[in-house]
Design a protein around this motif. Sequence first.
Motif, PDB file in Angstrom:
ATOM      1  N   LYS A 568       0.839  -1.206   0.000  1.00  0.00           N
ATOM      2  CA  LYS A 568       0.000   0.000   0.000  1.00  0.00           C
ATOM      3  C   LYS A 568       0.874   1.258   0.000  1.00  0.00           C
ATOM      4  CE  LYS A 568      -3.959   2.167   0.282  1.00  0.00           C
ATOM      5  NZ  LYS A 568      -4.824   2.203  -0.908  1.00  0.00           N
ATOM      6  N   ASP A 569       1.920   1.260   0.838  1.00  0.00           N
ATOM      7  CA  ASP A 569       2.824   2.416   0.897  1.00  0.00           C
ATOM      8  C   ASP A 569       3.522   2.628  -0.457  1.00  0.00           C
ATOM      9  OD1 ASP A 569       2.132   2.727   3.520  1.00  0.00           O
ATOM     10  OD2 ASP A 569       3.935   1.779   4.329  1.00  0.00           O
ATOM     11  N   ILE A 572       1.110   4.219  -2.940  1.00  0.00           N
ATOM     12  CA  ILE A 572       0.953   5.662  -2.692  1.00  0.00           C
ATOM     13  C   ILE A 572       2.088   6.431  -3.385  1.00  0.00           C
ATOM     14  CG2 ILE A 572       1.138   7.436  -0.867  1.00  0.00           C
ATOM     15  CD1 ILE A 572      -0.402   5.384   0.939  1.00  0.00           C
ATOM     16  N   HIS A 573       3.323   5.928  -3.246  1.00  0.00           N
ATOM     17  CA  HIS A 573       4.453   6.605  -3.887  1.00  0.00           C
ATOM     18  C   HIS A 573       4.385   6.499  -5.407  1.00  0.00           C
ATOM     19  CE1 HIS A 573       6.420   6.570   0.188  1.00  0.00           C
ATOM     20  NE2 HIS A 573       6.644   7.796  -0.230  1.00  0.00           N
ATOM     21  N   THR A 575       1.593   6.451  -7.185  1.00  0.00           N
ATOM     22  CA  THR A 575       0.630   7.488  -7.571  1.00  0.00           C
ATOM     23  C   THR A 575       1.277   8.872  -7.510  1.00  0.00           C
ATOM     24  OG1 THR A 575      -1.188   6.135  -6.753  1.00  0.00           O
ATOM     25  CG2 THR A 575      -1.640   8.482  -7.044  1.00  0.00           C
TER      26      THR A 575
END
Length: 616
Positions: A568-569, A572-573, A575
């Motif tokens: 998930k982390d 995010i990066h 995106t």
Amino acid sequence: MKASEIRQAFLEFFQKNGHTIVKSSSVIPHDDPTLLFTNAGMVQFKRTFLGEERRRYSRATTSQKCMRAGGKHNDLENVGRTARHHTFFEMLGNFSFGDYFKEDAVKFAWEFLTEVLGLPKDKLYATIHEGDREMNLGPDEEAHAYWSRYLPDDRILTFPTKDNFWSMGDTGPCGPCSEILIDQGPGIGCGRPDCKPGCDCDRYLELWNLVFMQFNRSKEGSLAPLPKPSIDTGMGLERIAAVLQKVPSNYDTDIFVPMMARIEQLTGHKYGASAEKDVSFKVIADHSRSAAFLIGDGALPGNEGRGYVLRRVIRRALRHGRFLGLNRPFLSEVAQAVMESMQDAYPELLENRSFITRVIQNEEERFNDTLDNGLKLLQTEIKRLSDEKAGTIPGSLIFKLYDTYGFPIDIITDMSRDSGFQVDEAGFHDLMQKQRDQSRAAWKGSGDREIPEAIRQLSARGISTDFLGYETTQADSEIIAMISGGEEIGSASEGMEVELITASTPFYGASGGQVGDRGVITGATGKITVLDTLKLPGNLLVHAGKIETGALHVADPVHLVVDAQLRKDTEIHHTATHILHAVLRQVLGDHVKQAGSLVAPDRLRFDFSHFSAMTP
């Protein structure tokens, strides 16, 4: 035939003969750590020839963008002074990956040249490998037999290893080759009565090289037959166009007409009116093509590697512009002619027009300042040496002017001799050779990691992984291979570091700048902590990690679980890189392109192409 018609006829001929037309790859090889530029048609198929990846076709044909300037192809200074030298060129090629071999390669070449292009059969020659005692190879009788169907014996010639044996490197696939030559008649070339094939002049011109890849060379130098012999051929589009259009130089073909016309408009000089000025016309035309294609494929002028070659190409063209009286920026206008004339085959040039133009203009402005500074420095040094009653311009000064200010040795030589000085050319060439050696030693390639032999063998056997990670972060599968210490193994126990391949996986393999997933893989008798996942050619996903408990075996059923929080982390990066890219295009201009990135759970890095420093 126009060059565009030759290109189309070539691709269509081989398509009719069962070949898949494959788009040209970038002139910058993104997945080959050994090459500065794509310098041949086979580069994009290198892993296929090495057996590291499989393709859905066994025959291919391409018209490949190629660049030869730098490394062993560092003949930049010859461009403009000969009829055939180029930095950028197109290579027409047909390839067989373990499908047909010598007989069909010879047949296809003969049919295309004589039936499609209509070249006179009585002017064609073929060369074959004469054999090599050190390699324990006799003459290539097989190739001779196939050529004898089309040519008399006196036009099938044997040549030594240096001319007619090709290898991909010091080790790996290699084999004899067969070159097709055309006799252009006594009106072209050296004119000596003893001129014959093998002469360095252009009378007996090499058109096409057919490489019969039939051996694998070991580190010790021994040759072993390849299980699936292959074919790799290359024919320069510019060269065959010159022959068909009956012109003495590649630069007189329709390929270069738009560039020559633009240079004539800009300078007021006529191409063909002066041999001396024609050199500058050729340099500017050739180098404008190289600059347009290199920048279009993502290169930027710089001080090392590809960037340094691009900078030298642009600056050499600008110097020759000055010989023709152009003291203002002009090269981007010639590059426009390149983009417009080649848009049918390479539409990406026009798509990147604003970026290519602005990069060239920016480099032109920088160089004009540099050139003026260099001229002042040279004049100051000539005065100082004159005052000291010295009679020679030292090689170190020539090298500094050449390397730092982009001065060609001919400008320095002319200015020096006009002032009554000798020039230490030997000292200059010694320093140039040292720099070439340092440049080769410093070249790090694309940065791609080398694939271990054991994993290459898995890929060659057709083993691949079904990726499920877009739908889920957990899945059940089975172990299909394990590697430890570079060797394939059947089982691994607690504490061992292993690379594990499963039939399917939810783990994302590191690619496109995004790091690989981490997590755990659990079987009935053991568990491995996955520290990294690699994506390799041929859709092979490799889980690298350490056996935490028990033991795991090939064919064990296993449950794979990705660390969902790290994924998930990372997402995010990922995106965030897209958002950053969009904002950079808004603020700096739509020429901004991604040129690399790192997408990890804890941070991101975004590399992009822009031609000058950003303001705070």
